[in-house]
Design a protein around this motif. Structure first.
Motif, PDB file in Angstrom:
ATOM      1  N   ALA A 162      39.357  29.959  58.722  1.00 47.21           N
ATOM      2  CA  ALA A 162      41.429  29.525  58.554  1.00 47.21           C
ATOM      3  C   ALA A 162      41.513  30.791  59.563  1.00 47.21           C
ATOM      4  CB  ALA A 162      41.654  29.746  57.007  1.00 47.21           C
ATOM      5  N   TYR A 163      41.250  31.368  59.330  1.00 47.69           N
ATOM      6  CA  TYR A 163      40.584  33.157  60.420  1.00 47.69           C
ATOM      7  C   TYR A 163      40.299  32.945  61.208  1.00 47.69           C
ATOM      8  CZ  TYR A 163      40.936  37.296  62.223  1.00 47.69           C
ATOM      9  OH  TYR A 163      40.554  38.171  63.670  1.00 47.69           O
ATOM     10  N   ALA A 164      38.936  32.518  61.935  1.00 52.51           N
ATOM     11  CA  ALA A 164      38.170  31.655  63.492  1.00 52.51           C
ATOM     12  C   ALA A 164      39.201  30.587  63.484  1.00 52.51           C
ATOM     13  CB  ALA A 164      36.970  31.463  62.576  1.00 52.51           C
ATOM     14  N   VAL A 165      39.622  29.100  63.315  1.00 51.61           N
ATOM     15  CA  VAL A 165      40.312  28.360  63.428  1.00 51.61           C
ATOM     16  C   VAL A 165      41.688  29.295  64.553  1.00 51.61           C
ATOM     17  CG1 VAL A 165      41.924  26.769  63.212  1.00 51.61           C
ATOM     18  CG2 VAL A 165      39.182  26.514  62.414  1.00 51.61           C
ATOM     19  N   TRP A 166      42.126  29.983  63.199  1.00 51.46           N
ATOM     20  CA  TRP A 166      43.787  30.443  63.594  1.00 51.46           C
ATOM     21  C   TRP A 166      43.435  31.526  65.140  1.00 51.46           C
ATOM     22  CZ3 TRP A 166      44.841  35.536  64.240  1.00 51.46           C
ATOM     23  CH2 TRP A 166      47.087  35.854  64.338  1.00 51.46           C
ATOM     24  N   LEU A 167      42.148  32.064  65.058  1.00 48.46           N
ATOM     25  CA  LEU A 167      42.068  32.973  66.600  1.00 48.46           C
ATOM     26  C   LEU A 167      42.098  31.740  67.348  1.00 48.46           C
ATOM     27  CD1 LEU A 167      39.354  35.541  65.630  1.00 48.46           C
ATOM     28  CD2 LEU A 167      41.717  35.213  66.069  1.00 48.46           C
ATOM     29  N   ALA A 168      41.126  30.943  68.013  1.00 45.10           N
ATOM     30  CA  ALA A 168      40.868  29.721  68.661  1.00 45.10           C
ATOM     31  C   ALA A 168      41.699  28.848  69.404  1.00 45.10           C
ATOM     32  CB  ALA A 168      39.956  29.103  68.015  1.00 45.10           C
ATOM     33  N   LEU A 169      42.808  28.824  67.663  1.00 50.04           N
ATOM     34  CA  LEU A 169      43.855  27.510  68.688  1.00 50.04           C
ATOM     35  C   LEU A 169      45.253  28.323  68.294  1.00 50.04           C
ATOM     36  CD1 LEU A 169      43.008  24.543  66.303  1.00 50.04           C
ATOM     37  CD2 LEU A 169      42.230  25.373  68.363  1.00 50.04           C
ATOM     38  N   ARG A 170      45.704  29.429  68.273  1.00 50.67           N
ATOM     39  CA  ARG A 170      46.993  29.720  68.025  1.00 50.67           C
ATOM     40  C   ARG A 170      47.325  29.655  69.075  1.00 50.67           C
ATOM     41  NH1 ARG A 170      46.121  36.287  68.007  1.00 50.67           N
ATOM     42  NH2 ARG A 170      44.511  36.778  69.163  1.00 50.67           N
ATOM     43  N   THR A 171      47.363  30.241  70.006  1.00 50.02           N
ATOM     44  CA  THR A 171      48.249  30.159  71.206  1.00 50.02           C
ATOM     45  C   THR A 171      48.648  28.532  71.955  1.00 50.02           C
ATOM     46  OG1 THR A 171      47.044  31.809  72.439  1.00 50.02           O
ATOM     47  CG2 THR A 171      48.350  30.755  73.945  1.00 50.02           C
ATOM     48  N   SER A 172      47.425  27.684  71.767  1.00 54.54           N
ATOM     49  CA  SER A 172      47.146  26.353  71.863  1.00 54.54           C
ATOM     50  C   SER A 172      47.803  25.336  71.918  1.00 54.54           C
ATOM     51  CB  SER A 172      46.079  26.047  73.327  1.00 54.54           C
ATOM     52  OG  SER A 172      45.164  26.523  71.900  1.00 54.54           O
ATOM     53  N   HIS A 173      47.154  24.927  69.843  1.00 47.59           N
ATOM     54  CA  HIS A 173      48.127  24.622  69.102  1.00 47.59           C
ATOM     55  C   HIS A 173      48.016  25.573  67.997  1.00 47.59           C
ATOM     56  CE1 HIS A 173      45.788  22.452  71.877  1.00 47.59           C
ATOM     57  NE2 HIS A 173      45.693  21.062  71.322  1.00 47.59           N
ATOM     58  N   PRO A 174      49.550  25.755  67.974  1.00 45.74           N
ATOM     59  CA  PRO A 174      50.108  26.817  66.929  1.00 45.74           C
ATOM     60  C   PRO A 174      50.358  26.494  65.734  1.00 45.74           C
ATOM     61  CG  PRO A 174      51.723  26.872  68.361  1.00 45.74           C
ATOM     62  CD  PRO A 174      50.657  25.973  69.342  1.00 45.74           C
ATOM     63  N   ARG A 175      50.520  25.294  65.555  1.00 44.34           N
ATOM     64  CA  ARG A 175      50.961  24.294  64.278  1.00 44.34           C
ATOM     65  C   ARG A 175      49.382  23.907  63.586  1.00 44.34           C
ATOM     66  NH1 ARG A 175      55.502  19.842  65.369  1.00 44.34           N
ATOM     67  NH2 ARG A 175      56.951  20.399  66.040  1.00 44.34           N
ATOM     68  N   ALA A 176      48.470  23.787  64.402  1.00 37.61           N
ATOM     69  CA  ALA A 176      46.757  23.053  64.066  1.00 37.61           C
ATOM     70  C   ALA A 176      46.311  24.951  63.062  1.00 37.61           C
ATOM     71  CB  ALA A 176      45.792  22.768  64.313  1.00 37.61           C
ATOM     72  N   ALA A 177      46.678  26.255  64.108  1.00 41.60           N
ATOM     73  CA  ALA A 177      45.849  27.412  63.938  1.00 41.60           C
ATOM     74  C   ALA A 177      47.063  27.723  61.920  1.00 41.60           C
ATOM     75  CB  ALA A 177      46.621  28.418  64.708  1.00 41.60           C
ATOM     76  N   TRP A 178      47.845  27.061  61.753  1.00 38.37           N
ATOM     77  CA  TRP A 178      48.449  27.726  60.733  1.00 38.37           C
ATOM     78  C   TRP A 178      48.265  27.059  59.893  1.00 38.37           C
ATOM     79  CZ3 TRP A 178      50.192  31.986  59.800  1.00 38.37           C
ATOM     80  CH2 TRP A 178      50.383  32.989  60.719  1.00 38.37           C
ATOM     81  N   ALA A 179      47.796  25.402  60.196  1.00 35.95           N
ATOM     82  CA  ALA A 179      47.219  24.413  58.899  1.00 35.95           C
ATOM     83  C   ALA A 179      46.200  25.041  58.632  1.00 35.95           C
ATOM     84  CB  ALA A 179      47.516  22.873  60.324  1.00 35.95           C
TER      85      ALA A 179
END
Length: 250
Positions: A162-179
């Motif tokens: 989850a942390y790795a996905v959050w790092l990658a998507l937090r700017t471009s896709h914040p909802r997916a990052a938190w999901a």
């Protein structure tokens, strides 16, 4: 790519080897588990037995689904690691350093505080994994096994995903990052209901992740400090063999 493959597979091999050679003291693991149960009871969070009874009361397919989630998290871990490496190299080193730090930091805890899971140390808990294990009856207590319930690396590795996905998507896709954080939440439910961990094991996992993120941050800063003198040497006017390859920025 080859260097990264060697680094990651080597780290997992060392982690697996050391993990299999620590925390074999049954008496100590049981004593620590009983002490942890007392703490949870005092805090009002001793839900392991109730959670396990809830799962056992569900249809068989729910139990089987929980067991497959419990056993298959390594596939998600591998998938996320490859995805971040290929699609988001800008955060890969930070994510990989955090993963390696988790594996390094948890081993001394396992060695110092062996912990028996609820399925072995809490009366009335049904070993759901042993009932439906796709790899055979691997959950049966046996001589020489490792008692490493504290912290939970099932939740730990899931939280890293989850942390790795959050790092990658937090700017471009914040909802997916938190999901992405729903995955470790689901794994928490699985390990509690299958009788594999206590609530405080999960709390310990959160502490481990935070410590690993901090260690990875310090690691990255140390690498940057080491690179700066080399970058000055490689500036125009100097001929010292070129830049350090990115794959060697451990």
């Amino acid at each position: 790519m080859l260097v990264e493959l060697v680094v990651v597979l080597g780290a997992f091999a060392v982690f697996t080897w050391v993990h299999g050679r620590v925390a074999h003291d049954v008496a100590a693991a049981t004593a620590h588990a009983l002490a942890l149960q007392d703490v949870e009871r005092a805090l009002g969070i001793d839900v392991a037995l109730a959670a396990n009874r809830w799962l056992v009361a569900q249809p068989t397919w729910v139990e089987v689904g929980a067991v497959y989630v419990y056993r298959s998290y390594y596939l998600v871990l591998l998938g996320v690691l490859v995805w971040v490496f290929v699609r988001h190299p800008e955060v890969y080193l930070r994510a990989r350093r955090t993963l390696l730090a988790m594996m390094l930091l948890v081993l001394p805890v396992y060695a110092a505080v062996p912990m028996s899971p609820p399925r072995f140390a809490l009366a009335g808990v049904v070993d759901v994994v042993a009932r439906h294990d796709p790899f055979g009856d691997a959950s049966v207590q046996r001589e020489g096994m490792s008692y490493t319930a504290m912290p939970s690396m099932h939740v730990g590795f899931s939280a890293w995903c989850a942390y790795a996905v959050w790092l990658a998507l937090r700017t471009s896709h914040p909802r997916a990052a938190w999901a992405a954080w729903l995955f470790p939440l689901a794994m928490t439910g699985v390990v509690l209901t299958t009788g594999n961990h206590y609530v405080l094991d999960v709390v310990g996992t959160a502490v481990l992740l935070a410590a690993s993120i901090g260690a990875a941050t310090l690691w990255g800063r140390a690498v940057e400090r080491r690179r700066r003198p080399r970058e000055r040497v490689d500036a125009p006017g100097h001929d010292d063999g070129g830049d350090i390859p990115a794959t060697l920025n451990v």
